[in-house]
Motif scaffolding. Structure first.
Motif: not given
Length: 559
Positions: A301-304, A391-396, A435-437, A458-466
């Motif tokens: 919900d916070d991401w939405w 493209l953002f959030g956690v991917r791999g 995709l994560l907040h 795992v550290v995630v920042a908005n508008d960035s990719t981990t």
């Protein structure tokens, strides 16, 4: 066409309160009637809407006033609830056919293409940009019209570590601002690929699918030559945005079979691995995010909220004051506005683990053609930004530690995921996109036949990719692994309590089933431990004993 023009004139010069004969005529001519009514003050509004939505198709709710559509069956049922109604002119007939058809052109995108023009435009995209796009027909409507996507990518036909993204518009056939905006977005991406670095990044790194017209039977209900007289429903007079499986109400929540259009889109979603999508509508100006069917909030919900706020705020920067400001300054949780069952937004989020919101682009369902360039100017930056969020959030990549082959695995956020919010890696190349907040998370990767793998902090920042690439160890043959520490397990097979004696204290002991899912876990404080397996199903399990420098395994049979 003449019958729609006559009906328009009759409604335009009559009172909005029509007789039963008027309603019967409208239903006979169009298969649907558009009307408004006031909610009853003595009954809870939410409870009323929940009952009503199962009978008719709610279009918009403002305080106590409701706008809605109904087919013949729904209207007959609704009348039994004893609401006083005002029958309204169909939104697609508020302007004359001459005004709707206009004199605009594709140069300015200030017109509504007829059906043959639409088909020609979609084909022309491929003719002009054969290396960047292809035309894909995913099926036919009830009346045999095509359901078309333009697929855009710089490596068509090649599986790559890229998120899949989908825009679709106008599943309500009379809501047509998005129809033009999606055609124009396709053109914008293709025309600017070679000169705009941002566009090149989107096309190179995202597998993009755009469907401008999801209900052409409704859009061209009065004939292929004009959108005048368009209907909300499809040719069977069914609301396609109530025709999907529902997280709460299950299959066929509207009591109808899945329509040809619904089945085509579900089959299409099954064949793909979408990360993010949006469903474009009109009739309001607001970004509507999950859930629609439940009062409880989505896991993300916070991401939405962040994504929806970003879309609306960007539009506010380039639009006149007052645009896209409905409800909470242009955004809303779906259920907080009004609840629906069988919507595509909830289906995509719950059944397909694809993040999808509903975008209401204009208060007027079918704006004058001359206004369409304005809506493009207000929205195109937001549309591109939302596309880029995939493209953002956690991917791999998730692969087999021994073979290097792709693994179809679940990616689960501990103490966060719920209601099917986890995602899965693709079977083809093992890529995943979560995709994560912004925040710090613990992620578990698990797949059938593999030992679960946990990544903490795992550290995630908005508008960035981990990026986290994971290699999973197969459980196949682990009974043959020679233990590095003396381990005694008894009894085995076991019915209730299994005893574990170790030569040294381990960090943790995890019991996992044959699907790779942890079913029990302990953190030993001594060399001797016990696990209660009495409530587990009979079958084969694996005991994973983790020490500081290594991990030992034991095969366990529960009987």
């Amino acid at each position: 066409m003449i019958k729609y023009a006559l009906l328009f004139v009759a409604l335009l010069f009559s009172s909005q309160i029509c007789t039963a004969q008027d309603v019967d005529k409208i239903l006979k001519e169009r298969g649907e009637v558009y009307f408004s009514f006031e909610l009853k003050p003595e009954t809870n509004p939410g409870e009323q809407l929940a009952i009503i939505d199962g009978i008719i198709s709610i279009d918009k709710v403002t305080t106590t006033k409701v706008l809605a559509y109904a087919n013949t069956k729904g209207f007959e049922q609704f009348q039994k609830l004893s609401y006083s109604i005002d029958v309204l002119t169909a939104p697609s007939m508020l302007l004359s056919q001459k005004e709707i058809d206009g004199s605009g052109s594709r140069v300015n995108w200030d017109y509504y293409p007829n059906y043959s023009e639409y088909i020609d435009i979609m084909n022309q995209f491929v003719t002009d940009y054969p290396s960047l796009c292809e035309l894909v027909n995913i099926g036919s409507t009830v009346e045999g019209r095509d359901l078309l996507f333009i697929h855009i990518n710089n490596n068509l036909g090649t599986e790559a570590d890229e998120p899949e993204f989908m825009y679709t518009s106008s599943m309500h056939g009379d809501e047509l601002t998005g129809y033009i905006l999606m055609l124009r977005l396709i053109e914008h991406l293709l025309e600017n690929y070679g000169t705009d670095e941002r566009i090149a990044t989107l096309v190179n790194e995202i597998d993009i699918w755009i469907n401008p017209l999801a209900n052409p039977d409704g859009t061209f209900a009065a004939g292929d030559q004009s959108v005048f007289g368009a209907t909300r429903f499809n040719a069977n007079y069914i609301d396609l945005n109530r025709n999907y499986p529902d997280p709460e109400d299950g299959p066929h929540p509207d009591g109808n079979t899945y329509q040809d259009e619904t089945q085509a889109f579900m089959d299409f979603a099954d064949a793909h691995h979408f990360t993010l999508s949006a469903n474009l509508h009109t009739g309001a100006e607001v970004v509507n995010y999950p859930w629609d069917t439940w009062a409880k909030l989505a896991a993300d919900d916070d991401w939405w909220y962040y994504i929806s706020r970003q879309y609306a705020d960007t539009a506010h920067t380039f639009a006149p004051a007052g645009y896209l400001t409905d409800l909470n300054d242009g955004i809303t949780n779906g259920y907080a506005w009004y609840s629906i069952s069988g919507g595509r937004q909830d289906y995509m989020n719950y059944e397909k683990q694809c993040r999808e919101f509903t975008l209401e682009l204009s208060s007027t369902k079918l704006p004058p053609p001359s206004q369409l360039p304005d809506f493009w100017e207000y929205n195109y930056r937001s549309l591109l930004s939302y596309l880029g969020q995939s493209l953002f959030g956690v991917r791999g990549l998730i692969t087999d530690a021994n073979t290097g082959e792709a693994v179809h695995a679940e990616v689960f956020i501990e103490s966060h995921d719920k209601d099917q919010s986890q995602v899965f890696s693709s079977l083809q190349i093992g890529n995943y996109h979560r995709l994560l907040h912004s925040g710090t998370y613990s992620i578990t990767y698990r797949a059938e036949g593999y030992e679960p793998f946990i990544v903490n902090n795992v550290v995630v920042a908005n508008d960035s990719t981990t990026i986290i690439n994971v290699q999973l160890d197969s459980l196949v043959g682990i009974e043959d692994i020679t233990p590095q520490t003396q381990v005694f397990i008894y009894p085995n097979p076991v019915e209730d309590i299994i005893n574990i004696r170790l030569a040294e204290i381990s960090k943790e002991i995890v019991l996992i089933n044959s699907s790779g899912i942890a079913v029990s876990k302990i953190v030993p404080t001594s060399k001797n431990s016990q696990l209660d397996v009495s409530r587990l199903s009979k079958g084969m399990y694996f005991l994973v004993i983790r020490f500081e420098e290594h991990t030992d395994y034991r095969k366990i049979i529960v009987q």
